[in-house]
Structure formats: C-alpha cells, structure tokens
Design a protein around this motif. Structure first.
Motif: not given
Length: 166
Positions: A77-81
């Motif tokens: 659900v999150g965008q990898l940084v």
C-alpha cells in the motif's frame, strides 16, 4: 503545539527492522462481548507534508517482513522510498486517536478497521510496555517531557473514545 496530521498529508513509515522496531506491543480490548487482542508496532513516522513527526501504530501483520503476502502489508500500500521507508497518503485506510477536538496529541493507526479498540488502549500499552529508551521516544512523540504519571495525565481525555477514520 504541532499541527495535527490531516487527510491528504503524506507520511513516511520507516522500513521494517526487527532491531529498531523493537518488540510489538500487545493491545487488548473488548468487542462484541468478547476479549480481543492484537500486536502492533509503535513507531514514529515523518509527516512529509509538515516536516513534523507523528506517533504511528501499525498492525504487526501489516509490517513484519514475514507477512508480506498480506494484501494490506505496508509493501503493498505504500510507495517505497529507497533506504528510508514507505510513503503513504493519509486517507480512509488509516484511523487516528487524539486528546481533543483540536487534534492535540493525534496519532495514526494502520490496521484492520473491523477492530474497535478504544484510543487509550494504544497509549497505555505503548507507554506501559516500552523499555526506558522507547518510553522516552514515545513520550517525545506524544509531546510530553518526561515519562511516568505525566504521560497518563495527558491522556485522560482518550478514555472511552473509539478511533476515528480520516
């Protein structure tokens, strides 16, 4: 006073690291006349929008490296940084607790919203089960200067309130 995290803000949840995340906290509550319990990680997330930090609780099954098959896992659900964490937009997937209607001491929870614990269950559990270093970190995240009775005095406003959805 810091500004409370709002719907639409972006937050950065740290990458899972079993050592720095520490042991999960055990949250217990009663729902539909039965006892419930779940494990959560008590973290500090960065509010990218405001540059401030916010206390963040994430269900263990949405965070641990061994549970990445879960469709609600932070990796899904999150965008990898790279090297930092997962960027999430604050929306109705997340819930929050706070001391009062002005948003004082607001904290975020990412979990199965079918769970219905009161807000104070997170505060009591996180502070009560924390090691000295983690307790100091949680006290700072919740905006209080020292650990102990002062923390619980600040959270009397949470008693009996359910979590809110963004």
């Amino acid at each position: 006073m810091s500004s409370p995290v709002q719907s639409g803000h972006e937050i950065l949840v740290p990458l899972f690291d079993g050592d720095s995340a520490g042991a999960p906290v055990h949250v217990n509550w009663q729902q539909n006349l039965s006892q419930r319990k779940a494990d959560y990680y008590a973290l500090t997330a960065d509010n990218i929008t405001t540059g401030e930090q916010v206390p963040f609780f994430i269900a263990a099954e949405y965070y641990k490296s061994t549970t990445t098959a879960n469709p609600n896992h932070i990796t899904k659900v999150g965008q990898l940084v790279a090297g930092e964490g997962y960027k999430l937009k604050v929306d109705d997937r997340l819930q929050y607790g706070q001391k009062n209607a002005q948003g004082e001491l607001r904290f975020i929870i990412y979990h199965d919203k079918e769970r219905k614990p009161y807000q104070h269950r997170f505060i009591e559990t996180a502070v009560g089960s924390a090691t000295a270093g983690k307790a100091a970190q949680m006290a700072k995240a919740f905006g209080v200067g020292n650990v102990g009775n002062q923390i619980m005095d600040n959270f009397k406003g949470f008693i009996g309130d359910y979590l809110h959805t963004f």
